[in-house]
Scaffold this motif. Structure first.
Motif, PDB file in Angstrom:
ATOM      1  N   GLN A   1       0.647  -1.305   0.249  1.00  0.00           N
ATOM      2  CA  GLN A   1       0.575   0.160  -0.173  1.00  0.00           C
ATOM      3  C   GLN A   1       1.287   1.147   0.113  1.00  0.00           C
ATOM      4  O   GLN A   1       2.035   1.436   0.368  1.00  0.00           O
ATOM      5  CB  GLN A   1      -0.400   0.629   1.299  1.00  0.00           C
ATOM      6  CG  GLN A   1      -1.771  -1.102   1.248  1.00  0.00           C
ATOM      7  CD  GLN A   1      -3.208  -0.468   2.842  1.00  0.00           C
ATOM      8  OE1 GLN A   1      -2.536  -0.003   3.489  1.00  0.00           O
ATOM      9  NE2 GLN A   1      -3.953  -1.236   2.398  1.00  0.00           N
ATOM     10  N   TYR A   2       0.285   2.166  -0.260  1.00  0.00           N
ATOM     11  CA  TYR A   2       1.168   3.268  -0.169  1.00  0.00           C
ATOM     12  C   TYR A   2      -0.324   4.848   0.061  1.00  0.00           C
ATOM     13  O   TYR A   2      -1.872   4.671  -0.043  1.00  0.00           O
ATOM     14  CB  TYR A   2       1.486   4.191  -1.588  1.00  0.00           C
ATOM     15  CG  TYR A   2       0.697   4.098  -2.882  1.00  0.00           C
ATOM     16  CD1 TYR A   2       0.299   5.723  -2.860  1.00  0.00           C
ATOM     17  CD2 TYR A   2       0.506   3.237  -3.742  1.00  0.00           C
ATOM     18  CE1 TYR A   2      -0.059   6.399  -4.200  1.00  0.00           C
ATOM     19  CE2 TYR A   2      -0.768   4.194  -4.502  1.00  0.00           C
ATOM     20  CZ  TYR A   2      -1.175   5.110  -4.961  1.00  0.00           C
ATOM     21  OH  TYR A   2      -1.551   5.214  -6.374  1.00  0.00           O
TER      22      TYR A   2
ATOM     23  N   LEU B   1      -6.284  11.759  -2.076  1.00  0.00           N
ATOM     24  CA  LEU B   1      -7.448  10.617  -1.555  1.00  0.00           C
ATOM     25  C   LEU B   1      -7.119  10.843   0.139  1.00  0.00           C
ATOM     26  O   LEU B   1      -8.177  10.572   1.039  1.00  0.00           O
ATOM     27  CB  LEU B   1      -7.800   9.285  -2.146  1.00  0.00           C
ATOM     28  CG  LEU B   1      -8.350   9.486  -3.061  1.00  0.00           C
ATOM     29  CD1 LEU B   1      -7.794   7.716  -3.509  1.00  0.00           C
ATOM     30  CD2 LEU B   1      -9.095   9.225  -3.558  1.00  0.00           C
ATOM     31  N   ASN B   2      -6.353  11.178   0.426  1.00  0.00           N
ATOM     32  CA  ASN B   2      -6.355  11.318   2.007  1.00  0.00           C
ATOM     33  C   ASN B   2      -6.295   9.873   2.333  1.00  0.00           C
ATOM     34  O   ASN B   2      -6.856   9.826   3.437  1.00  0.00           O
ATOM     35  CB  ASN B   2      -7.394  12.625   2.302  1.00  0.00           C
ATOM     36  CG  ASN B   2      -6.194  13.708   2.223  1.00  0.00           C
ATOM     37  OD1 ASN B   2      -5.678  13.741   1.854  1.00  0.00           O
ATOM     38  ND2 ASN B   2      -7.397  14.351   1.683  1.00  0.00           N
ATOM     39  N   GLN B   3      -5.644   8.531   2.185  1.00  0.00           N
ATOM     40  CA  GLN B   3      -5.890   7.665   2.600  1.00  0.00           C
ATOM     41  C   GLN B   3      -5.358   6.454   2.239  1.00  0.00           C
ATOM     42  O   GLN B   3      -4.561   6.290   0.847  1.00  0.00           O
ATOM     43  CB  GLN B   3      -6.887   6.833   2.246  1.00  0.00           C
ATOM     44  CG  GLN B   3      -8.065   6.928   1.253  1.00  0.00           C
ATOM     45  CD  GLN B   3      -9.165   6.107   0.680  1.00  0.00           C
ATOM     46  OE1 GLN B   3     -10.100   6.315   1.567  1.00  0.00           O
ATOM     47  NE2 GLN B   3      -9.417   5.806  -0.615  1.00  0.00           N
TER      48      GLN B   3
END
Length: 122
Positions: A87-88, A93-95
């Motif tokens: 993940q990054y 999207l701020n997530q």
């Protein structure tokens, strides 16, 4: 489970063998001291996403383990990569996101000395 092997590391005189996991299995790396004196090495696992919506680093360090070896000794170590390793943080999207696709899993004793490479599809 597939496995790959790389030859001895000139500067550290160690050989690496890695088994590429499926799902939640750990990455198992066997390190052998091929020198005549005791020593140590660090197995480092990097991840690179082949295509991403946003720019990402060429290699991201996701796990490592140092091992001390007597002359001629071999040890198998396990480095587990869960879904967080793929993940990054998407700042648009701020997530945290995990985009499906192909990832290169790279193993070496430094970011400039990659000994093994395997591509996985997520």
């Amino acid at each position: 489970m597939r496995s790959a092997q790389a030859g001895g590391v000139a500067s550290r005189r160690c050989a690496h063998v890695i088994e590429i996991p499926t799902a939640e299995e750990p990455y198992n790396t066997t390190i052998k001291n091929t020198d005549t004196v005791d020593g140590a090495d660090v197995a480092q696992v990097y991840v690179h996403q082949q295509y991403s919506t946003l720019p990402r680093p060429e290699k991201e360090l996701k796990g490592f383990q140092k091992v001390f070896l007597k002359a001629g000794e071999s040890k198998t170590i396990s480095i587990k990569l869960n879904e967080d390793a793929f993940q990054y943080y998407n700042d648009q999207l701020n997530q945290w996101v995990m985009e499906p696709g192909k990832f290169d899993v790279l193993v070496g004793n430094s970011s400039k000395n990659i000994l093994l490479k395997e591509t996985v599809q997520l």
